[in-house]
Write a protein that holds these residues in place. Sequence first.
Motif, PDB file in Angstrom:
ATOM      1  N   CYS A  22       4.432  96.320 -29.875  1.00 10.19           N
ATOM      2  CA  CYS A  22       3.781  95.068 -30.241  1.00 10.19           C
ATOM      3  C   CYS A  22       4.224  94.574 -31.614  1.00 10.19           C
ATOM      4  O   CYS A  22       3.944  93.445 -31.988  1.00 10.19           O
ATOM      5  CB  CYS A  22       2.254  95.250 -30.225  1.00 10.19           C
ATOM      6  N   ILE A  23       4.870  95.448 -32.404  1.00  3.72           N
ATOM      7  CA  ILE A  23       5.334  95.041 -33.720  1.00  3.72           C
ATOM      8  C   ILE A  23       6.731  94.462 -33.576  1.00  3.72           C
ATOM      9  O   ILE A  23       7.608  95.095 -33.012  1.00  3.72           O
ATOM     10  CB  ILE A  23       5.371  96.243 -34.690  1.00  3.72           C
ATOM     11  N   ASN A 180      -0.712  96.825 -39.367  1.00  2.00           N
ATOM     12  CA  ASN A 180      -0.692  96.022 -38.147  1.00  2.00           C
ATOM     13  C   ASN A 180      -2.107  95.710 -37.668  1.00  2.00           C
ATOM     14  O   ASN A 180      -2.406  94.582 -37.250  1.00  2.00           O
ATOM     15  CB  ASN A 180       0.085  96.764 -37.053  1.00  2.00           C
ATOM     16  N   ARG A 181      -3.008  96.704 -37.743  1.00  2.00           N
ATOM     17  CA  ARG A 181      -4.397  96.495 -37.335  1.00  2.00           C
ATOM     18  C   ARG A 181      -5.105  95.524 -38.283  1.00  2.00           C
ATOM     19  O   ARG A 181      -5.868  94.659 -37.861  1.00  2.00           O
ATOM     20  CB  ARG A 181      -5.147  97.819 -37.283  1.00  2.00           C
ATOM     21  N   GLN A 183      -3.702  93.217 -40.064  1.00  2.00           N
ATOM     22  CA  GLN A 183      -3.121  91.897 -39.831  1.00  2.00           C
ATOM     23  C   GLN A 183      -3.729  91.255 -38.594  1.00  2.00           C
ATOM     24  O   GLN A 183      -4.059  90.063 -38.590  1.00  2.00           O
ATOM     25  CB  GLN A 183      -1.602  92.016 -39.665  1.00  2.00           C
ATOM     26  N   ALA A 184      -3.907  92.046 -37.536  1.00  2.00           N
ATOM     27  CA  ALA A 184      -4.516  91.535 -36.308  1.00  2.00           C
ATOM     28  C   ALA A 184      -5.959  91.103 -36.543  1.00  2.00           C
ATOM     29  O   ALA A 184      -6.457  90.187 -35.879  1.00  2.00           O
ATOM     30  CB  ALA A 184      -4.458  92.609 -35.216  1.00  2.00           C
ATOM     31  N   ALA A 185      -6.624  91.719 -37.511  1.00  2.00           N
ATOM     32  CA  ALA A 185      -8.012  91.365 -37.842  1.00  2.00           C
ATOM     33  C   ALA A 185      -8.093  90.180 -38.789  1.00  2.00           C
ATOM     34  O   ALA A 185      -9.182  89.749 -39.170  1.00  2.00           O
ATOM     35  CB  ALA A 185      -8.722  92.568 -38.451  1.00  2.00           C
ATOM     36  N   ASN A 189      -2.048  89.603 -44.770  1.00  2.00           N
ATOM     37  CA  ASN A 189      -1.012  88.615 -44.471  1.00  2.00           C
ATOM     38  C   ASN A 189       0.355  89.016 -45.000  1.00  2.00           C
ATOM     39  O   ASN A 189       1.276  88.194 -45.087  1.00  2.00           O
ATOM     40  CB  ASN A 189      -1.397  87.245 -45.053  1.00  2.00           C
ATOM     41  N   CYS A 192       4.302  94.159 -42.407  1.00  2.00           N
ATOM     42  CA  CYS A 192       3.946  95.496 -41.924  1.00  2.00           C
ATOM     43  C   CYS A 192       5.153  96.414 -42.137  1.00  2.00           C
ATOM     44  O   CYS A 192       5.918  96.696 -41.212  1.00  2.00           O
ATOM     45  CB  CYS A 192       3.541  95.444 -40.454  1.00  2.00           C
TER      46      CYS A 192
END
Length: 231
Positions: A22-23, A180-181, A183-185, A189, A192
Motif C-alpha cells: 500500500c506504500i 504510514n498509519r 498519515q492515513a489518520a 504529512n 514515510c
Amino acid sequence: MFSLFRLFPKTLGALMIFILICISVASMPVLATTKVNQSNTTVQLRINIWHKKIELIKEGHVLKTFKVAPGAIDTPSPVGIYRIVSKEQGWGKGFGSCWLGLNVPWGQYGIHGTNKPELIGKYVSHGCFRMRNRDIEELYELVPVGTEVIIEGPITGHKDVTYRVLVRGSRGTLVQLVQNRLQAAGLYNGTCNGVFNRNTELAVIKYQKQNQLPVTKQIHYKDLLHMGIIE
C-alpha cells in the motif's frame, strides 16, 4: 522487552508485505546521483530473511536460488518492496566484487559480495545482504537497474530481535509502518521514510492524545497494538 516472534507466527511477514504494498514505491527517495531505469524489467528478486536466501524470478518461475547473509540482531535488514537503483563493481574489501544498491529510504542498503564466504547463511551483516562473490557476479549480470526486490521476513528485520521502543532518531521498517498509519489518520504529512524525526514525533503526540493513550512522544508496544500494526 518483548520478542515479537514469541507472540506472533511467521505469517506476520506475509502480512507485512501486504501492508507495504500500500506504500507507493515511487514516493520513496532514490539514492543521490542514481537514476532508476523506469522501463519494465522481466525479472524480479525475492529475498527471504527467515530462510536466508534470494531467488531470481521470471514470470512467476524461480530461475536461480542463492544463499545470503542478512543483518545481525543489532543491525537488522529492511523488509518491504524496493528496487535496484545502482550497479557497481570493484568495491573490494568486505563488499566483495559487486554491489546492487537498493532504494531503502532510511539508509544505504544493498546486495553485495563478501571476503568472508564462510559466514553466508548466518545473520551477520550490517543490514545488507551478503552473497558469495561468484554468486553475486552471476546475479549482477542477470538483473538490470530498476529490478523489483521483495524482501520478506519478520517485521523487525531479524527473527530474534526483541521489541524496542521507537524514539526520535529510530530508523527502519517499523518506523515506516508507524508513519504510514499516522498519515492515513491525517496526523502526519511528511514522507514515510522510516526515520523517526520531529514531524513524526509531533504526529505521535497527536495520535496519543486523540486516542487517550499515555503521551510519551514515543512508540511503545501498546501503541503498536492500538495502531493495529501488531496483534
